[in-house]
Design an enzyme around this catalytic site. Structure first.
Site, mmCIF file in Angstrom:
data_model
loop_
_atom_site.group_PDB
_atom_site.id
_atom_site.type_symbol
_atom_site.label_atom_id
_atom_site.label_comp_id
_atom_site.label_asym_id
_atom_site.label_seq_id
_atom_site.Cartn_x
_atom_site.Cartn_y
_atom_site.Cartn_z
ATOM 1 N N TYR A 1 35.234 -10.186 3.945
ATOM 2 C CA TYR A 1 35.013 -11.191 5.160
ATOM 3 C C TYR A 1 35.580 -10.615 6.518
ATOM 4 C CZ TYR A 1 35.389 -15.707 7.733
ATOM 5 O OH TYR A 1 35.368 -16.555 8.629
ATOM 6 N N PHE B 1 43.126 -4.466 4.599
ATOM 7 C CA PHE B 1 42.769 -5.890 4.113
ATOM 8 C C PHE B 1 42.539 -6.223 2.912
ATOM 9 C CE2 PHE B 1 40.383 -5.184 8.525
ATOM 10 C CZ PHE B 1 40.805 -6.512 9.024
ATOM 11 N N SER C 1 49.886 -13.128 6.516
ATOM 12 C CA SER C 1 49.230 -14.331 6.403
ATOM 13 C C SER C 1 50.618 -15.526 7.072
ATOM 14 C CB SER C 1 48.879 -14.637 5.064
ATOM 15 O OG SER C 1 48.896 -16.132 4.766
ATOM 16 N N TYR D 1 50.480 -15.746 -4.280
ATOM 17 C CA TYR D 1 49.768 -15.086 -3.324
ATOM 18 C C TYR D 1 50.800 -14.797 -2.018
ATOM 19 C CZ TYR D 1 46.733 -14.447 0.947
ATOM 20 O OH TYR D 1 46.355 -14.120 2.103
ATOM 21 N N ASP E 1 36.502 -0.038 -0.593
ATOM 22 C CA ASP E 1 36.374 -1.393 -1.308
ATOM 23 C C ASP E 1 35.846 -1.333 -2.692
ATOM 24 O OD1 ASP E 1 35.954 -4.634 0.221
ATOM 25 O OD2 ASP E 1 35.623 -4.410 -1.938
ATOM 26 N N SER F 1 35.250 -6.109 -5.556
ATOM 27 C CA SER F 1 35.572 -7.229 -6.630
ATOM 28 C C SER F 1 35.193 -8.496 -5.746
ATOM 29 C CB SER F 1 36.867 -7.113 -6.927
ATOM 30 O OG SER F 1 37.594 -7.182 -5.647
ATOM 31 N N ASN F 2 35.250 -8.680 -4.474
ATOM 32 C CA ASN F 2 34.967 -9.821 -3.810
ATOM 33 C C ASN F 2 33.844 -9.785 -2.585
ATOM 34 O OD1 ASN F 2 35.071 -12.760 -3.506
ATOM 35 N ND2 ASN F 2 36.578 -12.690 -1.757
ATOM 36 N N LYS G 1 52.351 -11.274 -0.012
ATOM 37 C CA LYS G 1 52.358 -10.963 1.524
ATOM 38 C C LYS G 1 53.720 -10.713 2.125
ATOM 39 C CE LYS G 1 47.913 -11.116 2.305
ATOM 40 N NZ LYS G 1 47.360 -9.888 2.285
#
Ligand code: NAD
Ligand code: UFG
Length: 339
Positions: free
Chosen positions: A11, A81, A125, A150, A31, A34-35, A154
């Site tokens: 994204y 990313f 994040s 998660y 990449d 996977s998403n 980070k």
């Protein structure tokens, strides 16, 4: 100059590839899909007229990652990313998150060190702040105990980068995103999660278009004006532009520290119900939603103090919540037309 964008079919990555190409950079994407989908590469080409390079590599594979860097000795910088990003899922599957997010970073740093690549921009994040005591949160706020695996990945990733830059010829810029939403104005790229979305905005647009039956609003008993949680939503194109500025800054020798960190948000907080209201206003659709229990790992409220990023990077988010929601809706409708 050539930039490696890991997670570049994802994204935020895809929007950043567009901005990089439009600023004159050559881009190669890694990449593991996977998403995301490889077709994103073609859609980027439709927007910019140039097809970025693409290699399908799982960055947790050290051998393949190092081999990539050996084959591409002309890379000037990396924007990293690639990661798994769902807060709730990370609570259920902590080891998956630690393995994927940290091993991939370690392999990228190792590849950079071996092949002499000196610059990395890292997707961090606002979750590194946990629930901040003072809002808006500045970059000087203490890094508090993480609320989810998660967020912890980070925090650890930021430390891995800091300690690595102490001993290797590598500089870093850590960009702490608040909540990116919306899509490119062309409606050729946007947020396209595989399976059921975890994030609020794709869930809203998928519900409105009929792909999902109803949106669950996680908790209305928070200490906020309407009881729902507050986030600082930022248009993904505004966010993407900050990456080009960060890369320009490092390649132009303008970094003031080996590792710098910046908050990327708008400085404005919106509750879940306010986001729904904005969506209903710009789309003319009535959203089917119901209030359910809080989601594990969620914090109550966070929004950014963006003064440092505004002044030091000369960057400011420009788009407001209605524009963000309208672009997300246009993207969902474009997806429906493609089928
Ligand atoms: P995304 O899932 O759309 O993109 C991430 C990409 O990384 C995907 O295309 C995925 O296939 C790829 N990937 C994952 N693990 C990989 C691996 N081991 N090897 C190679 N590729 C791999 O997510 P996004 O929203 O674009 O997020 C990009 C980055 O920004 C992530 O690091 C995320 O944690 C961070 N971030 C996102 C948000 C958000 O709300 N979207 C907020 C703060 C930070
Ligand atoms: N929410 C709902 N229903 C849903 C999905 C979300 O009510 O179906 C609520 C959440 O509880 C939260 C808000 O909407 O209050 C935003 O949730 P998101 O899942 O969209 O975003 P998060 O703030 O949980 O996390 C996101 C990214 C992380 C990133 C973080 C901070 O997923 O990767 O923003 O930048 F780290």
């Amino acid at each position: 100059m050539k930039i490696l964008v890991t997670g570049g079919t994802g994204y935020i990555g895809s929007h950043t590839v567009v901005e990089l190409q439009q600023s004159g950079y050559e881009v190669i994407i890694i990449d593991n899909l996977s998403n995301s989908y490889e077709s994103v590469v073609d859609n980027i080409e439709k927007i910019t007229g140039t097809k970025p390079g693409f290699e399908k590599i799982d960055l947790t594979d050290a051998g393949k990652t190092i081999d990539f860097f050996k084959r591409h000795s002309d890379i000037s910088g990396v924007i990293h990313f690639a990661a798994l990003k769902a807060v709730g899922e990370s609570v259920e599957k902590p080891l998956l998150y630690y393995r994927n997010n940290l091993n991939s970073l370690i392999n990228v740093l190792e590849g950079m060190a071996l092949s002499g690549v000196e610059n990395i921009v890292f997707s961090s994040s606002c979750t590194v702040y946990g629930q901040p005591d003072v809002l808006p949160v500045t970059e000087k706020a203490p890094i508090k105990k993480a609320w989810s695996p998660y967020a912890n990945t980070k925090q650890i990733a930021e430390e891995i980068i800091e300690f690595t830059t102490n001993v290797k010829n590598i500089k870093g810029i850590l960009l702490r995103y608040f909540n990116p939403i919306g899509a490119h104005e062309s409606a050729l790229i946007g947020e396209l999660p595989i399976g059921i979305p975890n994030n609020l905005v794709p869930f809203i647009t998928q519900t409105a278009i009929g792909k999902r039956e109803l949106l669950r609003v996680f908790g209305d008993d928070y200490d906020t004006p309407d009881g729902t949680a507050i986030r600082d939503y930022i248009h993904v194109v505004d966010l993407a532009k900050a990456h080009v500025i960060a890369i320009d800054r490092m390649l132009g020798g303008k970094s003031k520290d080996k590792v710098e960190m910046f908050n990327l948000g708008t400085g404005n907080g919106f509750s879940v119900l306010e986001v729904i209201k904005s969506f209903e206003k710009v789309s003319g659709e009535k959203l089917n939603y119901k209030i359910v229990d809080r989601r594990p790992g969620d914090i109550e409220k966070v929004w950014a103090d963006t003064t440092f990023a505004n002044e030091e990077l000369g960057w400011k988010a420009e788009k407001g919540i209605d524009e963000m929601m309208l672009s997300a809706w246009n993207w969902e409708k474009a997806l429906q037309e493609i089928g």
